[in-house]
Design an enzyme around this catalytic site. Structure first.
Site, PDB file in Angstrom:
ATOM      1  N   SER A  44       7.347  -8.175  -6.384  1.00  0.00           N
ATOM      2  CA  SER A  44       5.873  -7.646  -6.203  1.00  0.00           C
ATOM      3  C   SER A  44       5.045  -6.213  -6.729  1.00  0.00           C
ATOM      4  CB  SER A  44       5.325  -8.309  -4.977  1.00  0.00           C
ATOM      5  OG  SER A  44       3.982  -7.632  -5.425  1.00  0.00           O
ATOM      6  N   TYR A  51       4.108  -5.830   3.664  1.00  0.00           N
ATOM      7  CA  TYR A  51       4.316  -6.349   3.003  1.00  0.00           C
ATOM      8  C   TYR A  51       5.019  -5.599   1.539  1.00  0.00           C
ATOM      9  CZ  TYR A  51       3.364  -9.243  -1.173  1.00  0.00           C
ATOM     10  OH  TYR A  51       3.423 -10.032  -2.771  1.00  0.00           O
TER      11      TYR A  51
END
Length: 259
Positions: A133, A146
């Site tokens: 990501s 995350y």
């Protein structure tokens, strides 16, 4: 080589489902892994693939799934390690349990799947594409688990590429920015409620305001990049991190007020 065998984790929705469609359209035999049987089976039926519900952070389940793939198809040519999850909260707000869940869903899913697939990939001189990501390069607010997990995926990518390149296995990472997936839609819905916005679309417009292309990606756009990295066209690409974010990472944040 005709009909390569491609294993995709998190294949029931979003980027994973889009990748399944893209590989299948190019003639691959697609195997979908994930924890939720219903969406996996729906995508598998659509693309003529095989759905194997399993938790790819679990060694025994994942090894059993890979053994079945090899038994049925005889080989594995590419793995897309796409499974992931949330990791909400600052460090102080993140409990031990939440940290463990975030690390397992974002990192262990890729590590365990790659480890289980390496014998077959070595035999086929195949490739792995790890879906990280933009959070693997930068830190967003209040998403410590995350952010750390997605950063760790880049280390995993480089370690795999370094150790298994001599065996003919290529390993690369993709770092998408905002993509219109079910998970991102949920985030935009929450953002819209908290910010008093009229719709999800207003949320996407705000988070894309300073992105040079001015919009979020569609899952198919990320799938096309994954397909490239797994293809012979990328035969000399390994250990790379390919950012697919509409140019967001090139923006000099202190200058946005001047634009």
């Amino acid at each position: 080589m005709s009909h390569p065998v491609v294993v995709i984790s998190g294949g029931g929705t979003g980027i994973g489902a889009a990748a399944a469609r893209r590989f299948a359209a190019d003639g691959a035999r697609v195997v979908l892994l994930g924890r939720r049987p219903a969406p996996l089976e729906a995508v598998a039926a659509e693309v003529g693939g095989l759905a194997l519900p399993c938790d790819t952070s679990d060694r025994l389940e994942t090894e059993a799934a890979l053994a079945r793939v090899v038994a049925e198809h005889g080989r594995v040519d590419a793995v897309v390690a796409n499974a992931g999850g949330h990791g909400l909260g600052t460090v102080a707000e993140t409990s031990d349990e939440a940290w463990d869940v975030s690390f397992r869903t974002n990192v262990s899913t890729a590590f365990v799947l790659a480890r289980a697939a390496l014998p077959a990939l070595t035999a086929s001189r195949g490739s792995i594409v790890v879906v990280s990501s933009l959070a693997g390069l930068f830190a967003g607010p209040g998403v410590a688990g995350y952010t750390v997990g997605k950063h760790a995926l880049l280390g995993l990518t480089r370690s795999l590429a370094r150790d298994y390149g001599r065996s003919g296995v290529r390993v690369n990472a993709v770092c998408p920015g905002w993509v219109r997936t079910p998970m991102a839609d949920e985030e935009m819905d929450d953002f819209a409620r908290q910010a008093g916005l009229a719709s999800r679309e207003e949320g996407y417009a705000i988070v894309s305001k300073d992105v040079p292309l001015g919009r979020p990606a569609e899952p198919d756009e990320i799938a096309a990049v994954i397909r490239f990295l797994a293809s012979p066209d990328a035969s000399y690409v390994t250990g790379a991190t390919l950012v697919v974010d509409g140019g967001a990472h090139i923006v000099d944040l202190p200058t946005t007020a001047l634009a």
